[in-house]
Design a protein around this motif. Structure first.
Motif, PDB file in Angstrom:
ATOM      1  N   HIS A 150     -12.668  30.334  27.398  1.00 59.67           N
ATOM      2  CA  HIS A 150     -12.811  30.511  25.959  1.00 59.67           C
ATOM      3  C   HIS A 150     -13.966  29.643  25.463  1.00 59.67           C
ATOM      4  CE1 HIS A 150      -9.100  32.699  25.866  1.00 59.67           C
ATOM      5  NE2 HIS A 150      -8.345  31.658  26.175  1.00 59.67           N
ATOM      6  N   GLY A 152     -15.971  27.650  22.535  1.00 55.22           N
ATOM      7  CA  GLY A 152     -15.698  26.927  21.304  1.00 55.22           C
ATOM      8  C   GLY A 152     -15.838  25.449  21.553  1.00 55.22           C
ATOM      9  N   ARG A 173     -11.061  25.230  24.422  1.00 54.53           N
ATOM     10  CA  ARG A 173     -12.257  26.048  24.176  1.00 54.53           C
ATOM     11  C   ARG A 173     -13.467  25.140  24.363  1.00 54.53           C
ATOM     12  NH1 ARG A 173     -10.405  28.704  18.376  1.00 54.53           N
ATOM     13  NH2 ARG A 173      -8.357  29.522  19.078  1.00 54.53           N
ATOM     14  N   ASP A 199     -19.028  38.092  18.538  1.00 54.65           N
ATOM     15  CA  ASP A 199     -18.668  38.133  17.127  1.00 54.65           C
ATOM     16  C   ASP A 199     -17.183  37.866  16.890  1.00 54.65           C
ATOM     17  OD1 ASP A 199     -21.253  38.639  16.323  1.00 54.65           O
ATOM     18  OD2 ASP A 199     -21.012  40.819  16.355  1.00 54.65           O
ATOM     19  N   ASP A 200     -16.407  37.745  17.964  1.00 54.67           N
ATOM     20  CA  ASP A 200     -14.980  37.442  17.811  1.00 54.67           C
ATOM     21  C   ASP A 200     -14.794  35.975  17.428  1.00 54.67           C
ATOM     22  OD1 ASP A 200     -14.408  40.008  18.490  1.00 54.67           O
ATOM     23  OD2 ASP A 200     -13.373  39.530  20.376  1.00 54.67           O
ATOM     24  N   GLU A 201     -13.614  35.677  16.930  1.00 52.67           N
ATOM     25  CA  GLU A 201     -13.303  34.291  16.569  1.00 52.67           C
ATOM     26  C   GLU A 201     -13.393  33.375  17.791  1.00 52.67           C
ATOM     27  OE1 GLU A 201      -9.608  31.596  14.757  1.00 52.67           O
ATOM     28  OE2 GLU A 201      -9.433  33.781  14.891  1.00 52.67           O
ATOM     29  N   VAL A 202     -12.951  33.872  18.938  1.00 47.32           N
ATOM     30  CA  VAL A 202     -13.023  33.095  20.182  1.00 47.32           C
ATOM     31  C   VAL A 202     -13.717  33.953  21.243  1.00 47.32           C
ATOM     32  CG1 VAL A 202     -11.768  31.752  21.896  1.00 47.32           C
ATOM     33  CG2 VAL A 202     -10.843  31.966  19.579  1.00 47.32           C
TER      34      VAL A 202
END
Length: 213
Positions: A150, A152, A173, A199-202
């Motif tokens: 992930h 982040g 993340r 473009d996804d949050e994660v």
């Protein structure tokens, strides 16, 4: 948190959700053509090296089976005994064993490639370099590793998962650059970098790296 604590929490959590997780992920690859493409790229690189392929953190074995369908001699290793039981049940032609990536039960230079697909996400930052050192140890010269994770810069405690069952484990993340840096510090050279669903949050990060030939 000490290594034994987080390992025990991870094992217990995935033993608890094993059946529900399997039901939710059994057909997941069929709906993810881009991910299948990434795995095909990894398979091409692994074939070039030759030898067995270790799917570390294999869960119920669906990706191990997919790699075998691509012609690789793939086998799975997972921390959760219940996950390994399910993998053996659902994929009787493949080899699965219980083991930890922190003390990988494989001989030095015994595999051509290692896949760790969203399995390092529960490993604390301080432990990741030791895990990558194990990956390099078991790889042949020129061997290939693929890490999926992930993207982040935070971690959170997951207390409920798959099917609403209780879990207690941290999900990390990480920036792509940090993971790439860990790989380089472990002696790998980055061969490919993919950002899935940016473009996804994660978003999902994939890094393919090689050991020296």
């Amino acid at each position: 948190m000490s290594a034994p604590d987080w390992l025990a929490d991870t094992r217990t959590s995935y033993d608890t959700v094993a059946e529900s997780y399997t039901d939710l992920t059994r057909e997941s690859l069929a709906k993810l053509p881009l991910l299948r493409g990434v795995l095909a790229l990894f398979a091409e690189a692994a074939r070039e090296v030759g030898g067995p392929v270790a799917d570390v953190g294999c869960g119920p074995g669906h990706i191990t089976a997919h790699l075998r369908g691509l012609g690789l001699d793939a086998f799975g290793v997972d921390l959760s005994p219940r996950m390994v039981d399910i993998a053996r049940r659902d994929h009787p032609g493949a080899r699965f064993e219980v083991g930890s990536m922190t003390d990988l039960p494989l001989a030095d230079g015994s595999v051509g490639a290692v896949l760790a697909f969203y399995s390092v996400i529960h490993v604390p930052d301080a432990e990741v370099p030791a895990v990558l050192a194990h990956f390099r140890r078991v790889l042949r010269p020129g061997g290939v590793v693929l890490l999926g994770f992930h993207v982040g810069d935070r971690d959170h405690l997951k207390t409920e998962g798959y099917g609403g069952h209780p879990m207690s484990l941290h999900v990390h993340r990480r920036p792509v650059e940090r993971v790439a840096g860990w790989l380089r510090d472990a002696g790998f050279t980055i061969a490919a970098q993919v950002l899935l669903d940016p473009d996804d949050e994660v978003p999902g990060g994939v890094l393919v790296a090689r050991t020296p030939a």
